[in-house]
Design an enzyme around this catalytic site. Sequence first.
Site, PDB file in Angstrom:
ATOM      1  N   ASN A 167       0.845  -1.193   0.000  1.00  0.00           N
ATOM      2  CA  ASN A 167       0.000   0.000   0.000  1.00  0.00           C
ATOM      3  C   ASN A 167       0.879   1.241   0.000  1.00  0.00           C
ATOM      4  O   ASN A 167       1.998   1.229   0.516  1.00  0.00           O
ATOM      5  CB  ASN A 167      -0.889   0.029   1.250  1.00  0.00           C
ATOM      6  N   TYR A 171       0.300  10.066   4.655  1.00  0.00           N
ATOM      7  CA  TYR A 171      -0.029  10.319   6.053  1.00  0.00           C
ATOM      8  C   TYR A 171       1.060  11.223   6.620  1.00  0.00           C
ATOM      9  O   TYR A 171       2.231  10.831   6.645  1.00  0.00           O
ATOM     10  CB  TYR A 171      -0.078   9.022   6.859  1.00  0.00           C
ATOM     11  N   ARG A 172       0.676  12.395   7.084  1.00  0.00           N
ATOM     12  CA  ARG A 172       1.667  13.367   7.546  1.00  0.00           C
ATOM     13  C   ARG A 172       2.492  12.838   8.731  1.00  0.00           C
ATOM     14  O   ARG A 172       2.016  12.011   9.507  1.00  0.00           O
ATOM     15  CB  ARG A 172       0.949  14.654   7.954  1.00  0.00           C
ATOM     16  N   TRP A 185      -1.530   7.749  10.335  1.00  0.00           N
ATOM     17  CA  TRP A 185      -2.561   7.099   9.515  1.00  0.00           C
ATOM     18  C   TRP A 185      -3.835   6.985  10.337  1.00  0.00           C
ATOM     19  O   TRP A 185      -3.850   6.431  11.422  1.00  0.00           O
ATOM     20  CB  TRP A 185      -2.104   5.751   8.962  1.00  0.00           C
ATOM     21  N   GLU A 231      -1.545   1.172  -5.352  1.00  0.00           N
ATOM     22  CA  GLU A 231      -1.482   2.571  -5.813  1.00  0.00           C
ATOM     23  C   GLU A 231      -0.509   2.733  -6.986  1.00  0.00           C
ATOM     24  O   GLU A 231      -0.686   3.617  -7.817  1.00  0.00           O
ATOM     25  CB  GLU A 231      -1.061   3.494  -4.667  1.00  0.00           C
ATOM     26  N   ASP A 281      -4.526  21.877  10.139  1.00  0.00           N
ATOM     27  CA  ASP A 281      -4.906  20.829   9.181  1.00  0.00           C
ATOM     28  C   ASP A 281      -5.744  21.346   8.017  1.00  0.00           C
ATOM     29  O   ASP A 281      -6.082  22.519   7.946  1.00  0.00           O
ATOM     30  CB  ASP A 281      -5.638  19.708   9.935  1.00  0.00           C
TER      31      ASP A 281
HETATM   32  C1  LIG Z   1      -1.700  16.633   1.702  1.00  0.00           C
HETATM   33  C2  LIG Z   1      -2.448  15.457   2.269  1.00  0.00           C
HETATM   34  C3  LIG Z   1      -2.227  15.047   3.574  1.00  0.00           C
HETATM   35  C4  LIG Z   1      -2.898  13.968   4.127  1.00  0.00           C
HETATM   36  N1  LIG Z   1      -2.648  13.598   5.417  1.00  0.00           N
HETATM   37  C5  LIG Z   1      -3.259  12.506   5.938  1.00  0.00           C
HETATM   38  C6  LIG Z   1      -2.954  12.075   7.252  1.00  0.00           C
HETATM   39  O1  LIG Z   1      -2.143  12.673   7.957  1.00  0.00           O
HETATM   40  N2  LIG Z   1      -3.586  10.972   7.718  1.00  0.00           N
HETATM   41  C7  LIG Z   1      -4.482  10.264   6.965  1.00  0.00           C
HETATM   42  O2  LIG Z   1      -4.989   9.252   7.431  1.00  0.00           O
HETATM   43  N3  LIG Z   1      -4.798  10.672   5.713  1.00  0.00           N
HETATM   44  C8  LIG Z   1      -4.203  11.767   5.181  1.00  0.00           C
HETATM   45  N4  LIG Z   1      -4.501  12.170   3.910  1.00  0.00           N
HETATM   46  C9  LIG Z   1      -5.517  11.419   3.133  1.00  0.00           C
HETATM   47  C10 LIG Z   1      -4.963  10.107   2.630  1.00  0.00           C
HETATM   48  O3  LIG Z   1      -3.767  10.315   1.922  1.00  0.00           O
HETATM   49  C11 LIG Z   1      -5.968   9.411   1.725  1.00  0.00           C
HETATM   50  O4  LIG Z   1      -7.084   9.076   2.524  1.00  0.00           O
HETATM   51  C12 LIG Z   1      -5.420   8.154   1.056  1.00  0.00           C
HETATM   52  O5  LIG Z   1      -6.464   7.516   0.358  1.00  0.00           O
HETATM   53  C13 LIG Z   1      -4.824   7.191   2.037  1.00  0.00           C
HETATM   54  O6  LIG Z   1      -4.323   6.052   1.357  1.00  0.00           O
HETATM   55  P1  LIG Z   1      -4.917   4.622   1.677  1.00  0.00           P
HETATM   56  O7  LIG Z   1      -6.333   4.626   1.132  1.00  0.00           O
HETATM   57  O8  LIG Z   1      -4.032   3.670   0.950  1.00  0.00           O
HETATM   58  O9  LIG Z   1      -4.898   4.452   3.156  1.00  0.00           O
HETATM   59  C14 LIG Z   1      -3.835  13.260   3.343  1.00  0.00           C
HETATM   60  C15 LIG Z   1      -4.065  13.660   2.026  1.00  0.00           C
HETATM   61  C16 LIG Z   1      -3.388  14.744   1.486  1.00  0.00           C
HETATM   62  C17 LIG Z   1      -3.648  15.145   0.069  1.00  0.00           C
HETATM   63 MN   LIG Z   2      -4.549   2.046  -0.361  1.00  0.00          MN
END
Ligand SMILES: Cc1cc2nc3c(=O)[nH]c(=O)nc-3n(C[C@H](O)[C@H](O)[C@H](O)COP(=O)(O)O)c2cc1C
Ligand SMILES: [Mn+2]
Length: 480
Positions: A167, A171-172, A185, A231, A281
């Site tokens: 995956n 996630y910041r 996450w 991805e 945020d």
């Molecule tokens: C700039 C930016 C920052 C993000 N930060 C977070 C974060 O800190 N934690 C989180 O869970 N999702 C965050 N997201 C959203 C996730 O990247 C998004 O839900 C993504 O689908 C997660 O991947 P996954 O579906 O494989 O878990 C962020 C998105 C962006 C564009």
């Molecule tokens: Mn995913």
Amino acid sequence: MAFKNLRDYLNTLEKRGELSTVEVEVNPIYEIGHIADRLVKSEGPAVLFKKPKGSKIPVVMNLFGSKKRTALALGVKDLNELSNRVENLISADVPTNLWDKLRNLSKFKELSNLSPRVVSKAPCQEVIENKVDLYKLPILKTWPGDGGRFITLPLVFTRNPETGKQNCGMYRMHVFNKNTTGMHWHIHKDGALHYNLHKKRKKKMDVCVVIGADPAIIYSATAPLPEDIDEMVFASFLRRSPVTLTKATLSDILIPAEGEIVLEGYVDPNEDLRLEGPFGDHTGYYSPKDYYPVFHVKRITMRKKPLYTATIVGKPPMEDCYIGKATERLFLPIIKKLLPEVVDINLPIEGIFHNFVFVSINKQFPGHAFKVINAMWGMGMMSLSKIIVVFDEEVDVQNISEVMWRLGNNIEPARDIIFTKGPLDVLEHASSIPSFGSKMGIDATKKWKGEGFNRSWPEDIRMAEEIISLVNRRWKEYFK
Ligand SMILES: Cc1cc2nc3c(=O)[nH]c(=O)nc-3n(C[C@H](O)[C@H](O)[C@H](O)COP(=O)(O)O)c2cc1C
Ligand SMILES: [Mn+2]
């Protein structure tokens, strides 16, 4: 045309006058973020800061800072073209859903050459740094109330220990010291799922974080794909050309070979969580301190002269809003496949994606709006949305002025609003309990007899066609 890597994209931006370069020294603490904020608010260019204070590595920001640039990043002229691409893919060949196609690339003619390629020699591993010091990177602090410096555009790679599938999520990461960070996450995300699977097995979890890659890869880390869709396959589809990957040096995680900087390490689910945040945020508010896993960085690999990518989130519009708009367009055909009555969807940027969903439908039976509302609350990340409003097909949901006009006119609140309960976004701050609470669905369609409405519904006011043509014809005559 696919961009080979971040540099390739920056060259294209430069040629199109969409990249500014800042030569003077600027501070990654507040100053850089505030410059980027001003640029994105004025639909300004992407920006390369050549001399971030305290680091030798330049910072790139605002890569996706407008609809136009986001379209370019994803290889299309206009974000609507993304809907067409997904639609063509779903209807071409054997009609099946997108996920089955991306799961079984080789079975489908149009996708068979999109499997990511694995290479052994990779630019992202030109330099190997075993003495980890994250403070050598130009990591930003963006807002005065932030708990520290945060890596804001990381691509976090993990592996599902059950299926072996990888995956990549964004996630910041809150920098705690020179070799550890938080791993933010949210519970609904795939990174957290992989964490829980490792926890069950009491196993340490290999994690690689890539900073800087071609824009289709960066975008894909933010896309709400089903957990078993890789991805990197999705990025390959967007690029119309396979992504090249390479094996990390300390684990078997495959990372983008053309990446800029790679943090290799682990998260140990047996270890205590640590307080992370606060962080200004994308809701426009600070998300509060909370407990998250710790990422231990064991090694950094990078290009000889790497670039560091970052974003600033805050009150909309920000860069992540345009990223979200790309997602809205990409997912529209997938939603339509399940709900063919859906005409269009708008997740307005002021609603920061989980607060409002405006949907237009081709209404065919009493209660149809509620069918759509309930279905959407059961779909992937759409299940986190708080307020869904349904309109008739002729309503342009992209036009907020029309949305407000129809919404106000067309509802009797006690009759047309339903409440339910369900999961909420982790960043939701108004619910009494974190991540769980109520949701509101509003039926703003014309009401039918079959819905107990026995008055007659008024017609929209419209001028007759012949008068419109007459006035068009004579317009110049009136105002000589
Ligand atoms: C700039 C930016 C920052 C993000 N930060 C977070 C974060 O800190 N934690 C989180 O869970 N999702 C965050 N997201 C959203 C996730 O990247 C998004 O839900 C993504 O689908 C997660 O991947 P996954 O579906 O494989 O878990 C962020 C998105 C962006 C564009
Ligand atoms: Mn995913």
